[in-house]
Design a protein around this motif. Sequence first.
Motif, PDB file in Angstrom:
ATOM      1  N   LEU A  76    -116.335  67.797  76.607  1.00 55.17           N
ATOM      2  CA  LEU A  76    -117.772  67.940  76.343  1.00 55.17           C
ATOM      3  C   LEU A  76    -118.535  68.033  77.668  1.00 55.17           C
ATOM      4  CD1 LEU A  76    -118.329  65.583  73.284  1.00 55.17           C
ATOM      5  CD2 LEU A  76    -117.949  68.039  73.330  1.00 55.17           C
ATOM      6  N   ARG A  77    -118.067  67.292  78.668  1.00 56.66           N
ATOM      7  CA  ARG A  77    -118.715  67.392  79.977  1.00 56.66           C
ATOM      8  C   ARG A  77    -118.552  68.795  80.541  1.00 56.66           C
ATOM      9  NH1 ARG A  77    -117.765  63.992  85.509  1.00 56.66           N
ATOM     10  NH2 ARG A  77    -115.674  64.814  85.316  1.00 56.66           N
ATOM     11  N   HIS A  78    -117.358  69.334  80.351  1.00 57.54           N
ATOM     12  CA  HIS A  78    -117.111  70.700  80.817  1.00 57.54           C
ATOM     13  C   HIS A  78    -118.071  71.674  80.138  1.00 57.54           C
ATOM     14  CE1 HIS A  78    -114.823  74.141  82.260  1.00 57.54           C
ATOM     15  NE2 HIS A  78    -114.875  74.626  81.041  1.00 57.54           N
ATOM     16  N   SER A  79    -118.288  71.488  78.818  1.00 52.90           N
ATOM     17  CA  SER A  79    -119.143  72.429  78.102  1.00 52.90           C
ATOM     18  C   SER A  79    -120.608  72.292  78.518  1.00 52.90           C
ATOM     19  CB  SER A  79    -118.995  72.228  76.590  1.00 52.90           C
ATOM     20  OG  SER A  79    -119.601  71.021  76.201  1.00 52.90           O
ATOM     21  N   HIS A 101    -125.505  60.987  79.470  1.00 54.63           N
ATOM     22  CA  HIS A 101    -124.842  60.235  78.399  1.00 54.63           C
ATOM     23  C   HIS A 101    -123.354  60.572  78.342  1.00 54.63           C
ATOM     24  CE1 HIS A 101    -128.598  58.730  77.152  1.00 54.63           C
ATOM     25  NE2 HIS A 101    -129.065  59.837  76.632  1.00 54.63           N
ATOM     26  N   ILE A 102    -123.062  61.855  78.495  1.00 55.94           N
ATOM     27  CA  ILE A 102    -121.652  62.271  78.443  1.00 55.94           C
ATOM     28  C   ILE A 102    -120.873  61.579  79.562  1.00 55.94           C
ATOM     29  CG2 ILE A 102    -120.072  64.212  78.814  1.00 55.94           C
ATOM     30  CD1 ILE A 102    -122.173  66.003  77.459  1.00 55.94           C
ATOM     31  N   ASN A 103    -121.453  61.567  80.748  1.00 52.21           N
ATOM     32  CA  ASN A 103    -120.758  60.944  81.884  1.00 52.21           C
ATOM     33  C   ASN A 103    -120.597  59.441  81.682  1.00 52.21           C
ATOM     34  OD1 ASN A 103    -120.020  62.790  84.181  1.00 52.21           O
ATOM     35  ND2 ASN A 103    -122.072  63.513  83.705  1.00 52.21           N
ATOM     36  N   ALA A 104    -121.605  58.813  81.094  1.00 54.36           N
ATOM     37  CA  ALA A 104    -121.491  57.376  80.836  1.00 54.36           C
ATOM     38  C   ALA A 104    -120.374  57.098  79.839  1.00 54.36           C
ATOM     39  CB  ALA A 104    -122.820  56.840  80.307  1.00 54.36           C
ATOM     40  N   MET A 105    -120.297  57.925  78.796  1.00 52.29           N
ATOM     41  CA  MET A 105    -119.252  57.729  77.786  1.00 52.29           C
ATOM     42  C   MET A 105    -117.874  58.024  78.375  1.00 52.29           C
ATOM     43  SD  MET A 105    -120.702  56.516  75.186  1.00 52.29           S
ATOM     44  CE  MET A 105    -119.349  56.570  74.026  1.00 52.29           C
ATOM     45  N   LEU A 106    -117.810  59.039  79.237  1.00 51.63           N
ATOM     46  CA  LEU A 106    -116.531  59.362  79.869  1.00 51.63           C
ATOM     47  C   LEU A 106    -116.090  58.218  80.781  1.00 51.63           C
ATOM     48  CD1 LEU A 106    -114.196  61.214  80.576  1.00 51.63           C
ATOM     49  CD2 LEU A 106    -115.648  62.326  82.274  1.00 51.63           C
ATOM     50  N   ALA A 107    -117.038  57.676  81.541  1.00 57.47           N
ATOM     51  CA  ALA A 107    -116.691  56.566  82.440  1.00 57.47           C
ATOM     52  C   ALA A 107    -116.175  55.378  81.641  1.00 57.47           C
ATOM     53  CB  ALA A 107    -117.918  56.170  83.260  1.00 57.47           C
ATOM     54  N   GLN A 108    -116.823  55.111  80.495  1.00 56.46           N
ATOM     55  CA  GLN A 108    -116.377  53.999  79.651  1.00 56.46           C
ATOM     56  C   GLN A 108    -114.980  54.265  79.096  1.00 56.46           C
ATOM     57  OE1 GLN A 108    -119.116  52.866  76.482  1.00 56.46           O
ATOM     58  NE2 GLN A 108    -117.367  52.214  75.242  1.00 56.46           N
ATOM     59  N   ALA A 109    -114.765  55.497  78.615  1.00 59.27           N
ATOM     60  CA  ALA A 109    -113.461  55.842  78.039  1.00 59.27           C
ATOM     61  C   ALA A 109    -112.369  55.742  79.105  1.00 59.27           C
ATOM     62  CB  ALA A 109    -113.515  57.249  77.450  1.00 59.27           C
TER      63      ALA A 109
END
Lengths: 134, 130
Positions: A76-79, A101-109
Amino acid sequence: MPVVAVYETEQELITYLHGYLGADITASFNLVDNPPSPTYQQAVNQALRMLAIQTVDQVAGSRMELAAHIAIWRLLRHSYTLRFNFSADGGSYNVGDVWGHINAMLAQAESEGIAAGVINSGQGSTVLKTKIGW
Amino acid sequence: MTLLNIPADFQWMRQVQDSAMHDQCRLVFRVENPGPYNEPIVSFDPADELIICGYDPKGGKYQMSSTEVVSYDSVFRLPHGTILDQRGGLILEMQAGAAVDPLSFELVGPPDYGPTAILVRARSVTDGRF
């Protein structure tokens, strides 16, 4: 949603991912569950590659889920890479908030993935390693 | 600020713009039919479907010709590609997802075709045309 000990099929994992993201996010990114969107299939493929396995039933469901979380947020970050804030025609839109938000969720994951040993710390994104934000 | 200027950018920017249109209106088209003495009889035909729009009750003045200045009382954002009847108008029927008493508007001046939406100036119709 019941806890899955082991995912038997990729479609089961895709259905899980669809529920994990939630209706608002799946609608925003135009992700559909059935038939599976290319994005979900890519996420599953990347998760398999991340875990160095061939099929989803080769590891515990929890590890498969963590790898899939990382893969879907990376995709999703890529898109969203080429999105930018803009003001036009009477409106002003901070599309960059979604990027945040995407980056925050990615960092959490990724953080959860590292804690569980799904990926090692060297495989985390720059955001996670340096915590510089965006 | 625009980093890129390619059709793909306009496409997602229009989607973002459309997603921020929280009102709905009905376009009205002007119809002219011959009367019993072949004189034009004008009527107004509201469209069957509601479309999304962005209602901004912010007025101003628009210079129609060298001498005529018309006041408008609102500006509407409409999705890119909407086909308008400049001599017709629109009826605002939903605001922020809730039905409201319909408000009728005629259009003032030509529409502005922006990169992500069409902007039209409008003023209230109070003579009961539509």
